[in-house]
Design an enzyme around this catalytic site. Structure first.
Site, PDB file in Angstrom:
ATOM      1  N   ASP A 179       0.827  -1.219   0.000  1.00 15.45           N
ATOM      2  CA  ASP A 179       0.000   0.000   0.000  1.00 15.45           C
ATOM      3  C   ASP A 179       0.861   1.268   0.000  1.00 15.45           C
ATOM      4  O   ASP A 179       0.372   2.356  -0.308  1.00 15.45           O
ATOM      5  CB  ASP A 179      -0.969   0.010   1.196  1.00 15.45           C
TER       6      ASP A 179
ATOM      7  N   TYR B 289      12.146   2.968  -0.635  1.00 12.88           N
ATOM      8  CA  TYR B 289      11.524   1.636  -0.669  1.00 12.88           C
ATOM      9  C   TYR B 289      10.249   1.649  -1.504  1.00 12.88           C
ATOM     10  O   TYR B 289      10.083   0.858  -2.442  1.00 12.88           O
ATOM     11  CB  TYR B 289      11.220   1.153   0.759  1.00 12.88           C
TER      12      TYR B 289
ATOM     13  N   LYS C 229       9.243  -0.157  -5.145  1.00 10.92           N
ATOM     14  CA  LYS C 229       8.116  -1.084  -5.343  1.00 10.92           C
ATOM     15  C   LYS C 229       7.174  -0.557  -6.435  1.00 10.92           C
ATOM     16  O   LYS C 229       6.670  -1.329  -7.254  1.00 10.92           O
ATOM     17  CB  LYS C 229       7.350  -1.269  -4.028  1.00 10.92           C
TER      18      LYS C 229
HETATM   19  P1  NAD Z   1      11.405  -9.740   4.252  1.00 11.92           P
HETATM   20  O1  NAD Z   1      12.405  -8.633   4.242  1.00 11.92           O
HETATM   21  O2  NAD Z   1      11.056 -10.394   5.529  1.00 11.92           O
HETATM   22  O3  NAD Z   1      11.866 -10.897   3.248  1.00 11.92           O
HETATM   23  C1  NAD Z   1      12.433 -10.641   2.009  1.00 11.92           C
HETATM   24  C2  NAD Z   1      13.080 -11.924   1.511  1.00 11.92           C
HETATM   25  O4  NAD Z   1      13.622 -11.675   0.203  1.00 11.92           O
HETATM   26  C3  NAD Z   1      14.244 -12.408   2.391  1.00 11.92           C
HETATM   27  O5  NAD Z   1      14.114 -13.786   2.667  1.00 11.92           O
HETATM   28  C4  NAD Z   1      15.476 -12.133   1.536  1.00 11.92           C
HETATM   29  O6  NAD Z   1      16.540 -13.039   1.770  1.00 11.92           O
HETATM   30  C5  NAD Z   1      14.906 -12.261   0.127  1.00 11.92           C
HETATM   31  N1  NAD Z   1      15.705 -11.532  -0.864  1.00 11.92           N
HETATM   32  C6  NAD Z   1      16.138 -10.251  -0.784  1.00 11.92           C
HETATM   33  N2  NAD Z   1      16.856  -9.940  -1.869  1.00 11.92           N
HETATM   34  C7  NAD Z   1      16.858 -11.049  -2.676  1.00 11.92           C
HETATM   35  C8  NAD Z   1      17.427 -11.344  -3.933  1.00 11.92           C
HETATM   36  N3  NAD Z   1      18.146 -10.437  -4.610  1.00 11.92           N
HETATM   37  N4  NAD Z   1      17.223 -12.568  -4.469  1.00 11.92           N
HETATM   38  C9  NAD Z   1      16.494 -13.504  -3.786  1.00 11.92           C
HETATM   39  N5  NAD Z   1      15.953 -13.278  -2.583  1.00 11.92           N
HETATM   40  C10 NAD Z   1      16.135 -12.059  -2.019  1.00 11.92           C
HETATM   41  O7  NAD Z   1      10.123  -9.122   3.555  1.00 11.92           O
HETATM   42  P2  NAD Z   1       8.576  -9.346   3.883  1.00 11.92           P
HETATM   43  O8  NAD Z   1       8.158  -8.419   4.950  1.00 11.92           O
HETATM   44  O9  NAD Z   1       8.318 -10.788   3.998  1.00 11.92           O
HETATM   45  O10 NAD Z   1       7.926  -8.795   2.520  1.00 11.92           O
HETATM   46  C11 NAD Z   1       7.781  -9.670   1.388  1.00 11.92           C
HETATM   47  C12 NAD Z   1       7.187  -8.891   0.245  1.00 11.92           C
HETATM   48  O11 NAD Z   1       5.909  -8.363   0.638  1.00 11.92           O
HETATM   49  C13 NAD Z   1       8.016  -7.682  -0.186  1.00 11.92           C
HETATM   50  O12 NAD Z   1       7.992  -7.607  -1.577  1.00 11.92           O
HETATM   51  C14 NAD Z   1       7.302  -6.487   0.444  1.00 11.92           C
HETATM   52  O13 NAD Z   1       7.473  -5.339  -0.347  1.00 11.92           O
HETATM   53  C15 NAD Z   1       5.858  -6.958   0.425  1.00 11.92           C
HETATM   54  N6  NAD Z   1       4.989  -6.422   1.491  1.00 11.92           N
HETATM   55  C16 NAD Z   1       5.361  -6.477   2.800  1.00 11.92           C
HETATM   56  C17 NAD Z   1       4.482  -6.033   3.786  1.00 11.92           C
HETATM   57  C18 NAD Z   1       4.844  -6.099   5.260  1.00 11.92           C
HETATM   58  O14 NAD Z   1       4.101  -5.586   6.089  1.00 11.92           O
HETATM   59  N7  NAD Z   1       5.928  -6.749   5.655  1.00 11.92           N
HETATM   60  C19 NAD Z   1       3.236  -5.511   3.434  1.00 11.92           C
HETATM   61  C20 NAD Z   1       2.894  -5.453   2.065  1.00 11.92           C
HETATM   62  C21 NAD Z   1       3.776  -5.929   1.121  1.00 11.92           C
HETATM   63  O1  DAU Z   2       2.373  -0.843   4.598  1.00  8.71           O
HETATM   64  C1  DAU Z   2       3.081  -1.959   4.171  1.00  8.71           C
HETATM   65  C2  DAU Z   2       4.536  -1.825   4.571  1.00  8.71           C
HETATM   66  O2  DAU Z   2       4.595  -2.000   5.967  1.00  8.71           O
HETATM   67  C3  DAU Z   2       5.438  -2.816   3.862  1.00  8.71           C
HETATM   68  O3  DAU Z   2       5.433  -2.543   2.482  1.00  8.71           O
HETATM   69  C4  DAU Z   2       6.875  -2.728   4.393  1.00  8.71           C
HETATM   70  O4  DAU Z   2       7.682  -3.734   3.805  1.00  8.71           O
HETATM   71  C5  DAU Z   2       6.831  -2.941   5.888  1.00  8.71           C
HETATM   72  O5  DAU Z   2       8.137  -2.793   6.434  1.00  8.71           O
HETATM   73  C6  DAU Z   2       5.880  -1.939   6.548  1.00  8.71           C
HETATM   74  O6  DAU Z   2       6.394  -0.579   6.470  1.00  8.71           O
HETATM   75  P1  DAU Z   2       6.305   0.420   7.714  1.00  8.71           P
HETATM   76  O7  DAU Z   2       7.349   1.436   7.580  1.00  8.71           O
HETATM   77  O8  DAU Z   2       4.905   0.854   7.924  1.00  8.71           O
HETATM   78  O9  DAU Z   2       6.653  -0.642   8.899  1.00  8.71           O
HETATM   79  P2  DAU Z   2       7.585  -0.540  10.199  1.00  8.71           P
HETATM   80  O10 DAU Z   2       7.323  -1.769  10.998  1.00  8.71           O
HETATM   81  O11 DAU Z   2       8.991  -0.192   9.880  1.00  8.71           O
HETATM   82  O12 DAU Z   2       6.948   0.697  10.965  1.00  8.71           O
HETATM   83  C7  DAU Z   2       5.571   0.708  11.327  1.00  8.71           C
HETATM   84  C8  DAU Z   2       5.289   2.052  11.979  1.00  8.71           C
HETATM   85  O13 DAU Z   2       5.977   2.126  13.236  1.00  8.71           O
HETATM   86  C9  DAU Z   2       5.789   3.238  11.178  1.00  8.71           C
HETATM   87  O14 DAU Z   2       4.883   4.321  11.331  1.00  8.71           O
HETATM   88  C10 DAU Z   2       7.123   3.584  11.824  1.00  8.71           C
HETATM   89  C11 DAU Z   2       6.915   3.195  13.276  1.00  8.71           C
HETATM   90  N1  DAU Z   2       8.107   2.728  14.005  1.00  8.71           N
HETATM   91  C12 DAU Z   2       8.832   1.731  13.439  1.00  8.71           C
HETATM   92  C13 DAU Z   2       9.947   1.245  14.063  1.00  8.71           C
HETATM   93  C14 DAU Z   2      10.796   0.157  13.428  1.00  8.71           C
HETATM   94  C15 DAU Z   2       8.423   3.242  15.253  1.00  8.71           C
HETATM   95  O15 DAU Z   2       7.731   4.144  15.780  1.00  8.71           O
HETATM   96  N2  DAU Z   2       9.528   2.766  15.875  1.00  8.71           N
HETATM   97  C16 DAU Z   2      10.315   1.792  15.347  1.00  8.71           C
HETATM   98  O16 DAU Z   2      11.337   1.398  15.965  1.00  8.71           O
END
Ligand code: NAD
Ligand code: DAU
Length: 337
Positions: free
Chosen positions: A127, A151, A155
């Site tokens: 999002d 980031y 994306k």
């Molecule tokens: P993560 O950082 O936990 O995992 C990413 C994985 O990708 C890792 O296992 C890493 O080793 C692998 N990777 C990185 N570079 C690579 C490369 N060059 N080749 C092969 N593997 C590689 O990420 P996540 O939180 O699980 O997110 C997964 C996907 O979902 C991402 O594309 C992210 O943008 C998307 N996403 C995440 C969230 C969230 O809240 N975490 C929300 C919406 C979308």
């Molecule tokens: O919205 C989806 C995204 O959510 C994904 O695409 C990203 O991969 C994922 O990392 C996440 O991004 P955010 O930046 O929202 O997530 P994060 O957990 O880093 O932070 C969540 C919120 O908390 C954000 O407003 C920043 C705040 N924060 C984060 C950290 C790590 C703090 O206040 N303190 C902290 O130490």
């Protein structure tokens, strides 16, 4: 039988997805390609490494000849693409790798997939590509893209490439854009596991700025079921927003965690804000619910409770990350090969 390439399947969401597919969809073979960066952890795949329908391969999605070889050797017919650099703070201090992996890596996968009879390419996006909201409204699939961090810009670039390969080469694709996930196996640099990890050690909990930034939380399993529905039921070319209608200010999430953990609010420490910090995200997932019959399975309260219980029951998993031991797991497993 579906022959699915999952990229990033040793990360947080990817590993949850691999577990779900192997448990719930026995007609699917999973080739799991992951480079095992700092965010990849084979301990996330405990219990499925030796599963007969799962093959794990360590490798880089940017390496086109290698990716092409995998497509051919494993007769891949579809792709769910999770692999990415995923942490906003890291993209602010070091953006280059985000372009390499999230943009160039996605391009290599698209080149391999579009040159073959790939039936579906699912781009797991976020999002955050829509930018930041004020106090009102929610992101829909037609909200213009306005990414604010390196980031989210990487994306959004990848999403445009996916669309372009669909348009130019006829690659069947979908893009999912999900809100913040939480649950088992999330690396403890992200808000919820970071706070659990610090609180269990009675360390300060760093809350950025005024703590009133809003995120829309979804339990990771529910994100995985949405992706599966998109992969199997969606019309090619459609974008689907995924979210749980669980908007919360960060400070309220942190206080809920402390309450569940029985720790004092005096651990909260307000720190300098993240540069360019998006104020509010909120997802309208109506299209995904209507078109695909998807809905979240748990409320935020239930999901958070399950998540805290999981981290407390799996403190060794956290300890291995804190100590760095998780990164030697691959070498020890493959020492004899
Ligand atoms: P993560 O950082 O936990 O995992 C990413 C994985 O990708 C890792 O296992 C890493 O080793 C692998 N990777 C990185 N570079 C690579 C490369 N060059 N080749 C092969 N593997 C590689 O990420 P996540 O939180 O699980 O997110 C997964 C996907 O979902 C991402 O594309 C992210 O943008 C998307 N996403 C995440 C969230 C969230 O809240 N975490 C929300 C919406 C979308
Ligand atoms: O919205 C989806 C995204 O959510 C994904 O695409 C990203 O991969 C994922 O990392 C996440 O991004 P955010 O930046 O929202 O997530 P994060 O957990 O880093 O932070 C969540 C919120 O908390 C954000 O407003 C920043 C705040 N924060 C984060 C950290 C790590 C703090 O206040 N303190 C902290 O130490």
């Amino acid at each position: 039988m579906r022959r699915l390439l999952v990229t990033g399947g040793a990360g947080f969401i990817g590993s949850n997805f691999v577990h779900m597919v192997l448990e719930e969809h026995p007609d699917c073979f999973v080739l799991n390609l992951d480079q095992l960066t700092y965010a990849g952890n084979l301990e996330n795949l405990d219990g499925v490494m030796a599963h007969p329908k799962h093959v794990f391969v360590r490798g880089d999605i940017c390496d086109l000849p290698f990716v092409e070889k995998l497509f051919d050797e494993h007769a891949i017919d579809s792709v769910v693409h999770f692999a990415a650099e995923s942490h906003v703070d890291r993209s602010i201090t070091g953006p280059k790798v985000f372009i390499d992996t999230n943009v160039a890596g996605t391009l290599a996968l698209l080149q391999a997939a579009s040159a073959r009879d790939t039936t579906r390419f699912v781009q797991v996006s976020t999002d955050e590509v829509y930018g930041s909201l004020g106090d009102e409204g929610r992101f829909t699939e037609t909200t213009p893209l306005a990414p604010n961090s390196p980031y989210s810009a990487s994306k959004a670039s990848a999403d445009h490439l996916v669309r372009a390969f669909g348009h130019t080469w006829g690659l069947p694709y979908n893009i999912t854009r999900c809100s913040n996930n939480y649950g088992p196996y999330q690396f403890p640099e992200k808000l919820i596991p970071l706070m659990i990890n610090n609180a269990r050690q009675d360390k300060a909990l760093p809350v950025y700025g005024d703590g009133l930034h809003v995120r829309d939380w979804l339990f990771v399993y529910d994100h995985c079921t949405a992706i599966w529905k998109v992969l199997t039921d969606a019309k090619s070319g459609e974008v689907y927003n995924v979210g749980g209608c669980n908007e919360m200010a960060n400070i309220d999430v942190v206080k809920m965690l402390l309450h569940h953990l029985g720790k004092p609010e005096s651990l909260i420490n307000y720190v300098k804000d993240r540069p360019g910090h998006d104020r509010r995200y909120a997802i309208d997932a109506g299209k995904t619910m209507r078109d695909l019959g998807w809905k979240p399975s748990v409320t935020f309260e239930e999901g958070l409770k399950q998540t805290i219980d999981w981290y407390i029951a799996n403190q060794a998993w956290l300890d291995h990350i804190v100590s760095g031991d998780y990164q030697s797991y691959y070498d020890s497993m493959y020492a004899d090969r």
